[in-house]
Motif scaffolding. Structure first.
Motif, mmCIF file in Angstrom:
data_model
loop_
_atom_site.group_PDB
_atom_site.id
_atom_site.type_symbol
_atom_site.label_atom_id
_atom_site.label_comp_id
_atom_site.label_asym_id
_atom_site.label_seq_id
_atom_site.Cartn_x
_atom_site.Cartn_y
_atom_site.Cartn_z
ATOM 1 N N ASP A 72 0.822 -1.208 0.000
ATOM 2 C CA ASP A 72 0.000 0.000 0.000
ATOM 3 C C ASP A 72 0.859 1.263 0.000
ATOM 4 O O ASP A 72 0.509 2.259 -0.623
ATOM 5 C CB ASP A 72 -0.938 -0.016 1.215
ATOM 6 N N MET A 73 2.017 1.219 0.674
ATOM 7 C CA MET A 73 2.919 2.378 0.682
ATOM 8 C C MET A 73 3.585 2.542 -0.682
ATOM 9 O O MET A 73 3.808 3.658 -1.136
ATOM 10 C CB MET A 73 3.988 2.248 1.771
ATOM 11 N N GLN A 74 3.868 1.423 -1.335
ATOM 12 C CA GLN A 74 4.427 1.488 -2.689
ATOM 13 C C GLN A 74 3.429 2.139 -3.644
ATOM 14 O O GLN A 74 3.804 2.958 -4.491
ATOM 15 C CB GLN A 74 4.793 0.083 -3.170
ATOM 16 N N GLU A 75 2.160 1.788 -3.490
ATOM 17 C CA GLU A 75 1.105 2.389 -4.320
ATOM 18 C C GLU A 75 0.961 3.875 -4.007
ATOM 19 O O GLU A 75 0.798 4.695 -4.913
ATOM 20 C CB GLU A 75 -0.222 1.659 -4.085
ATOM 21 N N THR A 76 1.037 4.243 -2.740
ATOM 22 C CA THR A 76 0.976 5.655 -2.359
ATOM 23 C C THR A 76 2.119 6.426 -3.003
ATOM 24 O O THR A 76 1.912 7.506 -3.564
ATOM 25 C CB THR A 76 1.002 5.806 -0.818
ATOM 26 N N LEU A 77 3.317 5.873 -2.947
ATOM 27 C CA LEU A 77 4.473 6.537 -3.574
ATOM 28 C C LEU A 77 4.236 6.702 -5.075
ATOM 29 O O LEU A 77 4.468 7.781 -5.629
ATOM 30 C CB LEU A 77 5.744 5.730 -3.312
ATOM 31 N N ARG A 78 3.774 5.661 -5.732
ATOM 32 C CA ARG A 78 3.526 5.742 -7.180
ATOM 33 C C ARG A 78 2.490 6.819 -7.499
ATOM 34 O O ARG A 78 2.666 7.622 -8.416
ATOM 35 C CB ARG A 78 3.052 4.384 -7.721
ATOM 36 N N LEU A 79 1.425 6.862 -6.710
ATOM 37 C CA LEU A 79 0.386 7.876 -6.936
ATOM 38 C C LEU A 79 0.929 9.287 -6.701
ATOM 39 O O LEU A 79 0.607 10.209 -7.461
ATOM 40 C CB LEU A 79 -0.817 7.607 -6.028
ATOM 41 N N TRP A 80 1.737 9.472 -5.663
ATOM 42 C CA TRP A 80 2.346 10.781 -5.411
ATOM 43 C C TRP A 80 3.229 11.205 -6.578
ATOM 44 O O TRP A 80 3.152 12.337 -7.044
ATOM 45 C CB TRP A 80 3.191 10.744 -4.145
ATOM 46 N N LEU A 81 4.074 10.289 -7.046
ATOM 47 C CA LEU A 81 4.999 10.642 -8.128
ATOM 48 C C LEU A 81 4.252 10.909 -9.434
ATOM 49 O O LEU A 81 4.662 11.778 -10.216
ATOM 50 C CB LEU A 81 6.053 9.550 -8.303
ATOM 51 N N ASP A 82 3.157 10.201 -9.670
ATOM 52 C CA ASP A 82 2.341 10.462 -10.860
ATOM 53 C C ASP A 82 1.653 11.826 -10.763
ATOM 54 O O ASP A 82 1.583 12.565 -11.740
ATOM 55 C CB ASP A 82 1.274 9.375 -11.046
ATOM 56 N N ALA A 83 1.141 12.152 -9.590
ATOM 57 C CA ALA A 83 0.399 13.400 -9.400
ATOM 58 C C ALA A 83 1.314 14.610 -9.288
ATOM 59 O O ALA A 83 0.906 15.719 -9.648
ATOM 60 C CB ALA A 83 -0.484 13.298 -8.148
ATOM 61 N N TYR A 84 2.519 14.415 -8.793
ATOM 62 C CA TYR A 84 3.447 15.529 -8.543
ATOM 63 C C TYR A 84 4.807 15.219 -9.164
ATOM 64 O O TYR A 84 5.776 14.888 -8.470
ATOM 65 C CB TYR A 84 3.574 15.790 -7.031
ATOM 66 N N PRO A 85 4.900 15.320 -10.488
ATOM 67 C CA PRO A 85 6.140 14.943 -11.181
ATOM 68 C C PRO A 85 7.340 15.836 -10.840
ATOM 69 O O PRO A 85 8.464 15.494 -11.187
ATOM 70 C CB PRO A 85 5.767 15.043 -12.664
#
Length: 81
Positions: A49-62
């Motif tokens: 779940d933390m890996q998914e959170t990181l991926r979502l953050w990096l996608d949303a805030y490049p």
């Protein structure tokens, strides 16, 4: 709303039992309060779940780059790049 000048945002909660992506809101809610050179740490990266959170953050805030810290439970270190 009145938070400003955050130099370090360390995200190590709430616990996973709170629900899926419970830590995700930390960056969207506090991003505008971060100093330009702020560091964001997302702990417990061994948890999917933390890996998914990181991926979502990096996608949303490049504008943020990330580095994985080889700690016991791993952590992601994010900085504006």
């Amino acid at each position: 709303e009145d938070l400003t000048g955050i130099d370090l945002l360390f995200v190590d909660g709430p616990p996973a039992a709170t629900g899926a992506k419970a830590r995700y809101p930390a960056l969207p809610l506090l991003r505008e309060a971060l100093n330009p050179a702020a560091t964001v740490v997302l702990d417990d990266l061994v948890v999917p779940d933390m890996q998914e959170t990181l991926r979502l953050w990096l996608d949303a805030y490049p504008q943020f780059g990330s580095e994985i810290l080889p700690l016991e439970k791993q952590a992601a270190l994010l900085r504006k790049g």
